[in-house]
Design an enzyme around this catalytic site. Structure first.
Site, PDB file in Angstrom:
ATOM      1  N   ASN A   9       0.953  -1.309  -0.018  1.00 56.77           N
ATOM      2  CA  ASN A   9       0.074   0.106  -0.044  1.00 56.77           C
ATOM      3  C   ASN A   9       0.735   1.171  -0.080  1.00 56.77           C
ATOM      4  O   ASN A   9       1.692   1.509   0.814  1.00 56.77           O
ATOM      5  CB  ASN A   9      -0.984   0.025   1.204  1.00 56.77           C
ATOM      6  CG  ASN A   9      -1.609   1.262   1.382  1.00 56.77           C
ATOM      7  OD1 ASN A   9      -1.818   2.036   0.367  1.00 56.77           O
ATOM      8  ND2 ASN A   9      -2.400   1.321   2.505  1.00 56.77           N
ATOM      9  N   LYS A  11       0.140   4.142  -0.113  1.00 59.76           N
ATOM     10  CA  LYS A  11      -0.529   5.490   0.178  1.00 59.76           C
ATOM     11  C   LYS A  11      -0.349   6.745  -0.555  1.00 59.76           C
ATOM     12  O   LYS A  11      -0.224   6.610  -1.852  1.00 59.76           O
ATOM     13  CB  LYS A  11      -0.049   5.685   1.645  1.00 59.76           C
ATOM     14  CG  LYS A  11      -0.277   4.277   2.537  1.00 59.76           C
ATOM     15  CD  LYS A  11       0.030   4.803   4.028  1.00 59.76           C
ATOM     16  CE  LYS A  11       0.067   3.249   4.807  1.00 59.76           C
ATOM     17  NZ  LYS A  11      -0.080   3.464   6.198  1.00 59.76           N
ATOM     18  N   HIS A  95      -9.398   0.785   5.083  1.00 60.15           N
ATOM     19  CA  HIS A  95      -8.074   0.916   5.632  1.00 60.15           C
ATOM     20  C   HIS A  95      -8.393   1.798   6.980  1.00 60.15           C
ATOM     21  O   HIS A  95      -9.247   2.817   7.127  1.00 60.15           O
ATOM     22  CB  HIS A  95      -7.383   1.506   4.618  1.00 60.15           C
ATOM     23  CG  HIS A  95      -5.836   1.646   5.117  1.00 60.15           C
ATOM     24  ND1 HIS A  95      -5.389   2.620   6.042  1.00 60.15           N
ATOM     25  CD2 HIS A  95      -4.858   0.943   4.917  1.00 60.15           C
ATOM     26  CE1 HIS A  95      -4.283   2.217   6.020  1.00 60.15           C
ATOM     27  NE2 HIS A  95      -3.867   1.215   5.713  1.00 60.15           N
ATOM     28  N   GLU A  97      -6.638   4.260   8.017  1.00 61.44           N
ATOM     29  CA  GLU A  97      -6.552   5.903   7.572  1.00 61.44           C
ATOM     30  C   GLU A  97      -7.910   6.173   7.069  1.00 61.44           C
ATOM     31  O   GLU A  97      -8.241   7.340   7.434  1.00 61.44           O
ATOM     32  CB  GLU A  97      -5.580   6.019   6.901  1.00 61.44           C
ATOM     33  CG  GLU A  97      -4.115   5.884   7.516  1.00 61.44           C
ATOM     34  CD  GLU A  97      -2.790   5.184   6.878  1.00 61.44           C
ATOM     35  OE1 GLU A  97      -2.978   5.481   5.628  1.00 61.44           O
ATOM     36  OE2 GLU A  97      -2.030   4.851   7.389  1.00 61.44           O
ATOM     37  N   GLU A 167      -5.771  -5.439  10.458  1.00 68.46           N
ATOM     38  CA  GLU A 167      -4.610  -4.464  10.625  1.00 68.46           C
ATOM     39  C   GLU A 167      -4.940  -3.708  11.896  1.00 68.46           C
ATOM     40  O   GLU A 167      -5.887  -2.757  11.856  1.00 68.46           O
ATOM     41  CB  GLU A 167      -4.802  -3.325   9.407  1.00 68.46           C
ATOM     42  CG  GLU A 167      -4.246  -4.141   8.033  1.00 68.46           C
ATOM     43  CD  GLU A 167      -3.591  -2.836   7.079  1.00 68.46           C
ATOM     44  OE1 GLU A 167      -2.653  -3.085   6.926  1.00 68.46           O
ATOM     45  OE2 GLU A 167      -4.331  -1.823   6.885  1.00 68.46           O
ATOM     46  N   GLY A 173       1.887   1.717  10.749  1.00 66.30           N
ATOM     47  CA  GLY A 173       2.806   3.296  10.542  1.00 66.30           C
ATOM     48  C   GLY A 173       3.569   3.763  12.012  1.00 66.30           C
ATOM     49  O   GLY A 173       4.079   4.495  11.844  1.00 66.30           O
ATOM     50  N   SER A 213       3.179  -2.469  10.195  1.00 68.49           N
ATOM     51  CA  SER A 213       4.604  -2.348  10.326  1.00 68.49           C
ATOM     52  C   SER A 213       5.231  -3.894  10.165  1.00 68.49           C
ATOM     53  O   SER A 213       6.137  -4.088  10.582  1.00 68.49           O
ATOM     54  CB  SER A 213       4.926  -2.032  11.782  1.00 68.49           C
ATOM     55  OG  SER A 213       4.539  -0.623  11.951  1.00 68.49           O
TER      56      SER A 213
HETATM   57  C1  PEP Z   1      -0.999  -0.063   5.972  1.00 69.80           C
HETATM   58  O1  PEP Z   1      -1.176   1.061   5.492  1.00 69.80           O
HETATM   59  O2  PEP Z   1      -1.796  -0.874   5.536  1.00 69.80           O
HETATM   60  C2  PEP Z   1       0.201  -0.532   6.662  1.00 69.80           C
HETATM   61  C3  PEP Z   1       0.088  -1.819   7.406  1.00 69.80           C
HETATM   62  O3  PEP Z   1       1.037   0.462   6.900  1.00 69.80           O
HETATM   63  P1  PEP Z   1       2.768  -0.017   7.675  1.00 69.80           P
HETATM   64  O4  PEP Z   1       3.091  -1.353   7.157  1.00 69.80           O
HETATM   65  O5  PEP Z   1       3.403   1.413   7.426  1.00 69.80           O
HETATM   66  O6  PEP Z   1       2.424  -0.036   9.090  1.00 69.80           O
END
Ligand code: PEP
Length: 252
Positions: A9, A11, A95, A97, A167, A173, A213
């Site tokens: 992803n 973003k 997601h 966000e 998630e 993040g 992460s």
């Molecule tokens: C994501 O945006 O779906 C995500 C898991 O981000 P990150 O790997 O940076 O935590």
């Protein structure tokens, strides 16, 4: 046997040239995997068309969001069929966000899921609890509510076009990853919920990704869990070498 699925992803990152370079690097890293891993990238929507041209028909190219409606007065939105025509094979919905920065409610996400499926896009539906919800012991209740509302109009026959991404919001993040055991516990809870919603064979066939992460150092441990069928990767997907290392982990 579930083929693991790893999706990057991107973003709000990459200009066109950077997107093409990154995608080419990822495709090169994926070249030797021989179908043992399904992989894809979710670039900014503007680069879906150029990436489809550069990567050919086989790569998974995911949009990061879509509209709740097919057409109408919705300034700034993109409908699923527009994304599909541009070259997207699927869309990431719900997601964290979108939920927590842009305030998308469960019901709107459910509408997006059914519209996207109807318009021919595959769907990754993201679910996950905040840190407060985890501390309150309501992780599975939150995840089950998000599944209930996100999948409210999805038929069993459409389940093979869905992926669920667990998630945890506190891990996205932040550099903090759920342990393999924490991920497995929630993934098993999601699979049990899916079996009750549809049936056991449907639930067993559906892939559940972990996201939060994920990076080369923790990918193998997470993927070793029986119900972790792939990764949704943010930060570490912006580097072709890191992403390639996670593809290699998934290939075993
Ligand atoms: C994501 O945006 O779906 C995500 C898991 O981000 P990150 O790997 O940076 O935590």
């Amino acid at each position: 046997m579930r083929t693991p699925i790893i999706v990057g992803n991107w973003k709000l990152h990459t200009l066109r040239r950077e997107a093409l370079e990154l995608a080419t690097g990822v495709a090169t890293a994926a070249a030797g995997l021989g179908g043992r891993v399904a992989w894809g990238v979710a670039p900014p929507a503007l680069w879906i068309g150029p990436l489809r041209e550069a990567l050919g028909a086989e790569a998974g190219i995911w949009a990061q969001n879509c509209a709740t409606d097919a057409r109408g007065a919705f300034t700034g939105e993109l409908a699923p069929d527009m994304l599909r025509e541009a070259g997207a094979s699927g869309v990431i919905l719900g997601h964290s966000e979108r939920r927590h920065v842009f305030g998308e409610p469960d019901e709107a996400i459910g509408r997006k899921v059914s519209l996207a499926l109807a318009e021919g896009l595959d769907v990754i539906l993201c679910v996950g609890e905040t840190l407060d919800e985890r501390r309150a012991g309501s992780t599975l209740a939150v995840v089950h509510r998000q599944l209930e509302r996100g999948l409210s109009a999805v038929e069993r026959a459409e389940a093979d076009r869905m992926v669920i991404a667990y998630e945890p919001v506190w891990a996205i993040g932040t550099g903090e990853t759920a342990s393999p055991a924490q991920a497995q516990e929630v993934h098993a809870g999601i699979r049990a919920w899916l079996a009750a919603r549809w049936d056991e064979p449907t639930s067993s066939a559906l892939r559940i990704q972990y996201g939060g992460s994920a990076k080369p150092a923790n990918a193998a441990g997470l993927l070793a869990e029986p119900d972790v069928d792939g990764l949704l990767v943010g930060g570490a997907s912006l580097d072709a070498e890191s992403f390639g290392a996670m593809l290699a982990s998934a290939a075993g």
